[in-house]
Design an enzyme around this catalytic site. Structure first.
Site, short mmCIF file in Angstrom:
data_model
loop_
_atom_site.label_atom_id
_atom_site.label_comp_id
_atom_site.label_asym_id
_atom_site.label_seq_id
_atom_site.Cartn_x
_atom_site.Cartn_y
_atom_site.Cartn_z
N GLY A 138 0.86 -1.18 0.00
CA GLY A 138 0.00 0.00 0.00
C GLY A 138 0.90 1.22 0.00
O GLY A 138 1.95 1.23 -0.64
N SER A 198 5.94 -5.38 -1.01
CA SER A 198 5.87 -4.00 -1.46
C SER A 198 6.21 -3.03 -0.31
O SER A 198 7.35 -2.99 0.13
CB SER A 198 4.48 -3.74 -2.06
OG SER A 198 4.41 -2.49 -2.66
N ALA A 199 5.24 -2.27 0.20
CA ALA A 199 5.52 -1.34 1.30
C ALA A 199 6.03 -2.08 2.53
O ALA A 199 6.87 -1.57 3.28
CB ALA A 199 4.26 -0.55 1.65
N GLU A 225 9.08 -6.87 -10.35
CA GLU A 225 7.85 -7.61 -10.08
C GLU A 225 8.14 -9.11 -10.20
O GLU A 225 8.75 -9.54 -11.17
CB GLU A 225 6.78 -7.25 -11.13
CG GLU A 225 6.44 -5.77 -11.21
CD GLU A 225 5.44 -5.36 -10.16
OE1 GLU A 225 4.24 -5.48 -10.39
OE2 GLU A 225 5.90 -4.90 -9.10
N HIS A 272 9.04 -3.20 -6.92
CA HIS A 272 8.42 -2.89 -8.23
C HIS A 272 9.43 -2.21 -9.16
O HIS A 272 9.06 -1.33 -9.94
CB HIS A 272 7.20 -1.96 -8.10
CG HIS A 272 6.21 -2.36 -7.07
ND1 HIS A 272 5.28 -3.35 -7.26
CD2 HIS A 272 5.99 -1.90 -5.81
CE1 HIS A 272 4.52 -3.47 -6.17
NE2 HIS A 272 4.95 -2.61 -5.27
#
Length: 245
Positions: A90, A123-124, A196, A160
């Site tokens: 997020g 991710s985050a 990714e 990413h």
């Protein structure tokens, strides 16, 4: 206690697959059979209830119970009792601010680095596992008290990671140029650009690139280097001035 165990995933969803679908086998082998329940941290998204439902559905399908920290009346106690921690993706600024607001930075560090419970981030959640969130791709929509993060590894990650598109007419900065700008500042640590589908498995003092895509490593003052899945990145875990490599 035991050595640190981290699974740092670039992204939660890979094109053509469902939530955590591309890394579910990695998750199962990482958590193993000892872990029965995972503590989920949904702070990076605004709708925490919906996020927890998505994560719970996935982890239950893999055979693990899931408790979301936002449903606990005492987040610190939830971390202290956790068998494993998963921090989802997020907005990285929103996530880090919530970790500070709930006094969780030192608690998570202790559980992972001293008690040896597994930590998974995507991710985050991968960004906050590193020294700082300086190399996130996210907009600073809120203001955490510091950009310093959990520091579970002594370098930074850019999840990413995107290669320049040679056909593109877009004249904005590439990801590589932005990381280079970061390294123009003194004493900045290495940055691992995870594409990714890539993830980094850390077991004690060993770090291995896993997944289906490669990574790009940026060391201050050096040309970036390209690395395939299976690469041993253990040297990045040596907490020293890696700019001199």
């Amino acid at each position: 206690g035991g050595p640190r165990r981290l699974l740092l995933v670039s992204n939660s969803t890979l094109h053509g697959g469902g939530y955590l679908g591309h890394c579910q086998q990695h998750i199962k082998s990482f958590l193993g059979e000892k872990v029965k329940r995972v503590l989920f941290v949904p702070y990076a998204l605004h709708d925490r209830d919906a996020y927890a439902r998505t994560a719970r559905e996935k982890f239950e399908s893999l055979g693990y119970g899931l408790d979301s920290i936002h449903e606990s009346c005492d987040p610190v106690e939830a971390v202290r009792k956790s068998e494993a921690i998963f921090i989802g993706g997020g907005n990285t600024f929103r996530l880090l601010k919530a970790l500070y607001d709930n006094s969780l930075i030192q608690e998570i560090r202790k559980r992972v680095l001293e008690d040896g419970i597994p930590y998974m981030g995507s991710s985050a959640g991968t960004n906050v596992a590193t020294i700082s969130i300086n190399t996130t791709n996210d907009m600073p929509i809120v203001y955490p008290p510091s950009l310093q993060a959990l520091g579970l590894v002594p370098f930074n990650i850019n999840p990413h990671y995107l290669d320049p598109d040679v056909k593109s007419t877009h004249m904005g900065e590439t990801r590589e140029e932005r990381i280079h700008q970061y390294h123009e500042e003194p004493n900045t640590p290495p940055v691992l650009g995870l594409r990714e589908g890539a993830m980094l498995l850390v077991e004690g003092d060993k770090a291995t690139l896993q997944g289906v895509t490669g990574a790009r490593l940026f060391l201050r003052g050096k040309k970036p280097t390209e690395h395939e899945p299976g690469t041993d990145f253990s040297f990045l875990l040596i907490d020293s001035n890696l700019q001199n490599l």
